[in-house]
Motif scaffolding. Structure first.
Motif, PDB file in Angstrom:
ATOM      1  N   ASN A   1       0.811  -1.216   0.000  1.00 36.34           N
ATOM      2  CA  ASN A   1       0.000   0.000   0.000  1.00 36.34           C
ATOM      3  C   ASN A   1       0.846   1.268   0.000  1.00 36.34           C
ATOM      4  OD1 ASN A   1      -2.344  -1.518   0.111  1.00 36.34           O
ATOM      5  ND2 ASN A   1      -2.334  -1.572   2.346  1.00 36.34           N
ATOM      6  N   LEU A   2       2.159   1.129   0.024  1.00 36.68           N
ATOM      7  CA  LEU A   2       3.040   2.282   0.090  1.00 36.68           C
ATOM      8  C   LEU A   2       2.999   3.052  -1.228  1.00 36.68           C
ATOM      9  CD1 LEU A   2       4.995   3.479   2.148  1.00 36.68           C
ATOM     10  CD2 LEU A   2       6.833   2.213   1.038  1.00 36.68           C
ATOM     11  N   MET A   3       2.839   4.353  -1.120  1.00 37.26           N
ATOM     12  CA  MET A   3       2.790   5.201  -2.313  1.00 37.26           C
ATOM     13  C   MET A   3       4.154   5.855  -2.508  1.00 37.26           C
ATOM     14  SD  MET A   3      -0.992   6.822  -1.919  1.00 37.26           S
ATOM     15  CE  MET A   3      -1.000   7.463  -3.575  1.00 37.26           C
ATOM     16  N   ASP A   4       4.285   6.541  -3.617  1.00 35.67           N
ATOM     17  CA  ASP A   4       5.568   7.162  -3.940  1.00 35.67           C
ATOM     18  C   ASP A   4       5.776   8.486  -3.212  1.00 35.67           C
ATOM     19  OD1 ASP A   4       6.192   5.097  -5.605  1.00 35.67           O
ATOM     20  OD2 ASP A   4       5.386   6.062  -7.402  1.00 35.67           O
ATOM     21  N   HIS A   5       4.787   8.914  -2.479  1.00 40.26           N
ATOM     22  CA  HIS A   5       4.928  10.189  -1.778  1.00 40.26           C
ATOM     23  C   HIS A   5       5.844  10.031  -0.577  1.00 40.26           C
ATOM     24  CE1 HIS A   5       0.700  10.689  -3.476  1.00 40.26           C
ATOM     25  NE2 HIS A   5       1.502  11.408  -4.235  1.00 40.26           N
ATOM     26  N   ASP A   6       6.796  10.947  -0.469  1.00 40.43           N
ATOM     27  CA  ASP A   6       7.717  10.930   0.666  1.00 40.43           C
ATOM     28  C   ASP A   6       8.012  12.376   1.022  1.00 40.43           C
ATOM     29  OD1 ASP A   6       9.552  10.386   2.583  1.00 40.43           O
ATOM     30  OD2 ASP A   6      11.044   9.502   1.232  1.00 40.43           O
ATOM     31  N   TYR A   7       7.687  12.745   2.209  1.00 38.64           N
ATOM     32  CA  TYR A   7       7.918  14.124   2.622  1.00 38.64           C
ATOM     33  C   TYR A   7       8.579  14.095   3.989  1.00 38.64           C
ATOM     34  CZ  TYR A   7       7.032  19.043   3.574  1.00 38.64           C
ATOM     35  OH  TYR A   7       7.185  20.370   3.863  1.00 38.64           O
ATOM     36  N   ASP A   8       9.792  14.547   4.072  1.00 37.10           N
ATOM     37  CA  ASP A   8      10.581  14.566   5.311  1.00 37.10           C
ATOM     38  C   ASP A   8      10.622  13.204   5.982  1.00 37.10           C
ATOM     39  OD1 ASP A   8      11.211  17.215   5.023  1.00 37.10           O
ATOM     40  OD2 ASP A   8       9.651  17.933   6.379  1.00 37.10           O
ATOM     41  N   GLY A   9      10.723  12.161   5.216  1.00 40.04           N
ATOM     42  CA  GLY A   9      10.821  10.817   5.765  1.00 40.04           C
ATOM     43  C   GLY A   9       9.483  10.202   6.136  1.00 40.04           C
ATOM     44  N   ILE A  10       8.400  10.945   5.905  1.00 37.76           N
ATOM     45  CA  ILE A  10       7.074  10.419   6.193  1.00 37.76           C
ATOM     46  C   ILE A  10       6.527   9.834   4.905  1.00 37.76           C
ATOM     47  CG2 ILE A  10       4.735  10.977   6.959  1.00 37.76           C
ATOM     48  CD1 ILE A  10       5.956  13.330   8.509  1.00 37.76           C
ATOM     49  N   LYS A  11       6.136   8.575   4.944  1.00 43.90           N
ATOM     50  CA  LYS A  11       5.642   7.907   3.752  1.00 43.90           C
ATOM     51  C   LYS A  11       4.124   7.769   3.837  1.00 43.90           C
ATOM     52  CE  LYS A  11       9.915   5.591   3.034  1.00 43.90           C
ATOM     53  NZ  LYS A  11      10.620   4.441   2.596  1.00 43.90           N
ATOM     54  N   GLU A  12       3.455   7.866   2.724  1.00 49.94           N
ATOM     55  CA  GLU A  12       1.993   7.796   2.669  1.00 49.94           C
ATOM     56  C   GLU A  12       1.546   6.406   2.251  1.00 49.94           C
ATOM     57  OE1 GLU A  12      -1.734   9.980   0.433  1.00 49.94           O
ATOM     58  OE2 GLU A  12       0.281  10.728   0.120  1.00 49.94           O
ATOM     59  N   LEU A  13       0.562   5.887   3.010  1.00 52.77           N
ATOM     60  CA  LEU A  13      -0.017   4.600   2.678  1.00 52.77           C
ATOM     61  C   LEU A  13      -1.361   4.828   1.994  1.00 52.77           C
ATOM     62  CD1 LEU A  13       0.638   2.539   5.931  1.00 52.77           C
ATOM     63  CD2 LEU A  13       1.846   2.368   3.760  1.00 52.77           C
ATOM     64  N   ASP A  14      -1.664   4.011   1.015  1.00 55.50           N
ATOM     65  CA  ASP A  14      -2.936   4.090   0.302  1.00 55.50           C
ATOM     66  C   ASP A  14      -3.869   3.023   0.870  1.00 55.50           C
ATOM     67  OD1 ASP A  14      -4.926   4.714  -1.467  1.00 55.50           O
ATOM     68  OD2 ASP A  14      -4.100   3.446  -3.064  1.00 55.50           O
ATOM     69  N   ASN A  15      -4.530   3.348   2.008  1.00 56.27           N
ATOM     70  CA  ASN A  15      -5.453   2.403   2.633  1.00 56.27           C
ATOM     71  C   ASN A  15      -6.866   2.694   2.140  1.00 56.27           C
ATOM     72  OD1 ASN A  15      -3.530   1.122   4.227  1.00 56.27           O
ATOM     73  ND2 ASN A  15      -3.681   2.692   5.809  1.00 56.27           N
ATOM     74  N   PRO A  16      -7.509   1.748   1.515  1.00 53.06           N
ATOM     75  CA  PRO A  16      -8.878   1.983   1.060  1.00 53.06           C
ATOM     76  C   PRO A  16      -9.841   2.033   2.250  1.00 53.06           C
ATOM     77  CG  PRO A  16      -8.234  -0.269   0.609  1.00 53.06           C
ATOM     78  CD  PRO A  16      -7.027   0.428   1.140  1.00 53.06           C
ATOM     79  N   PRO A  17     -10.930   2.817   2.141  1.00 52.81           N
ATOM     80  CA  PRO A  17     -11.903   2.869   3.240  1.00 52.81           C
ATOM     81  C   PRO A  17     -12.653   1.546   3.360  1.00 52.81           C
ATOM     82  CG  PRO A  17     -12.634   4.231   1.423  1.00 52.81           C
ATOM     83  CD  PRO A  17     -11.267   3.726   1.072  1.00 52.81           C
ATOM     84  N   PRO A  18     -13.251   1.284   4.504  1.00 52.64           N
ATOM     85  CA  PRO A  18     -14.015   0.039   4.661  1.00 52.64           C
ATOM     86  C   PRO A  18     -15.195   0.004   3.687  1.00 52.64           C
ATOM     87  CG  PRO A  18     -13.701   1.143   6.782  1.00 52.64           C
ATOM     88  CD  PRO A  18     -13.193   2.057   5.733  1.00 52.64           C
ATOM     89  N   ARG A  19     -15.597  -1.221   3.357  1.00 55.69           N
ATOM     90  CA  ARG A  19     -16.667  -1.386   2.376  1.00 55.69           C
ATOM     91  C   ARG A  19     -17.973  -0.766   2.829  1.00 55.69           C
ATOM     92  NH1 ARG A  19     -15.755  -7.444   0.021  1.00 55.69           N
ATOM     93  NH2 ARG A  19     -13.706  -7.009  -0.842  1.00 55.69           N
ATOM     94  N   TRP A  20     -18.319  -0.823   4.109  1.00 55.23           N
ATOM     95  CA  TRP A  20     -19.591  -0.282   4.587  1.00 55.23           C
ATOM     96  C   TRP A  20     -19.652   1.234   4.416  1.00 55.23           C
ATOM     97  CZ3 TRP A  20     -19.928   3.185   8.587  1.00 55.23           C
ATOM     98  CH2 TRP A  20     -18.834   3.309   9.431  1.00 55.23           C
ATOM     99  N   ILE A  21     -18.503   1.907   4.576  1.00 50.05           N
ATOM    100  CA  ILE A  21     -18.479   3.359   4.352  1.00 50.05           C
ATOM    101  C   ILE A  21     -18.696   3.668   2.874  1.00 50.05           C
ATOM    102  CG2 ILE A  21     -16.996   5.406   4.338  1.00 50.05           C
ATOM    103  CD1 ILE A  21     -15.890   4.556   6.995  1.00 50.05           C
ATOM    104  N   MET A  22     -18.048   2.892   2.020  1.00 51.83           N
ATOM    105  CA  MET A  22     -18.223   3.093   0.578  1.00 51.83           C
ATOM    106  C   MET A  22     -19.663   2.801   0.161  1.00 51.83           C
ATOM    107  SD  MET A  22     -15.470   4.360  -0.369  1.00 51.83           S
ATOM    108  CE  MET A  22     -15.796   4.442  -2.100  1.00 51.83           C
ATOM    109  N   LEU A  23     -20.293   1.788   0.768  1.00 53.36           N
ATOM    110  CA  LEU A  23     -21.684   1.469   0.473  1.00 53.36           C
ATOM    111  C   LEU A  23     -22.590   2.651   0.864  1.00 53.36           C
ATOM    112  CD1 LEU A  23     -23.779  -0.623  -0.470  1.00 53.36           C
ATOM    113  CD2 LEU A  23     -23.888  -1.402   1.904  1.00 53.36           C
TER     114      LEU A  23
END
Length: 190
Positions: free
Chosen positions: A14-36
């Motif tokens: 889930n790691l994305m290419d974004h890196d800012y000051d050593g902080i990395k961004e994860l691409d976590n999808p929202p739970p299915r019930w929220i999307m529903l």
């Protein structure tokens, strides 16, 4: 140890290419019930917009307001009776209905059970009246009240017909001389 490796591998997926000051961004999808819930909300808004705005099937809030106002005016007969054209009812059914309104609206709290008056309200059975003793004056004082004297306006609580009935009942109390009547107030009626 294997659980930690699985967590690290999941994060790496889930790691994305974004890196800012050593902080990395994860691409976590929202739970299915929220999307529903999100998709249901979008679908409902499309149906609502189509019903009220595009197809114009449902009434606009202005039309709903006018309909409710009309219904209210009919229920309370807001402008149906002119005070100058009023006559006092004298038949037993109307006077009984007026007495019932007198009881239901708790007029006896201020004017006594038989109209004799008490510490708050004036005597309704003698020849001396504060705001006039004809049916028009009595109707107007019941309908519009007299805030300076503590008289409640009943125009928003009961219909004009009921106000006319209770005014007729009050007029019929003149000269009944109940026990414990309050002293005279106002001007003598001729």
């Amino acid at each position: 140890m294997s659980d930690e490796k699985n967590q690290i591998l999941d994060q790496d997926e889930n790691l994305m290419d974004h890196d800012y000051d050593g902080i990395k961004e994860l691409d976590n999808p929202p739970p299915r019930w929220i999307m529903l819930m999100f998709y249901i909300t979008i679908g409902w808004s499309i149906i609502y917009g189509a019903y009220y705005f595009w197809l114009k099937e449902g009434p606009h809030q202005d039309a709903e307001y006018e309909a409710k106002s009309m219904k209210h005016d009919q229920k309370y007969q807001i402008t149906s009776l002119d005070a100058d054209a009023l006559v006092a009812f004298t038949d037993e059914a109307s006077l009984a209905a007026g007495k019932q309104v007198y009881t239901d609206m708790a007029c006896m709290a201020c004017h006594g059970l038989n109209g004799e008056g008490n510490a708050v309200g004036p005597n309704l059975t003698d020849e001396f009246w504060i705001h006039g003793c004809d049916i028009q004056s009595v109707f107007n004082i019941i309908k519009n009240g007299e805030p300076a004297k503590g008289m409640t306006a009943f125009k928003g609580q009961i219909s004009d017909e009921k106000i006319q009935q209770v005014a007729s009942y009050v007029m019929s109390l003149k000269g009944s001389n109940p026990a414990n009547a309050k002293a005279a107030q106002g001007v003598k009626c001729e």
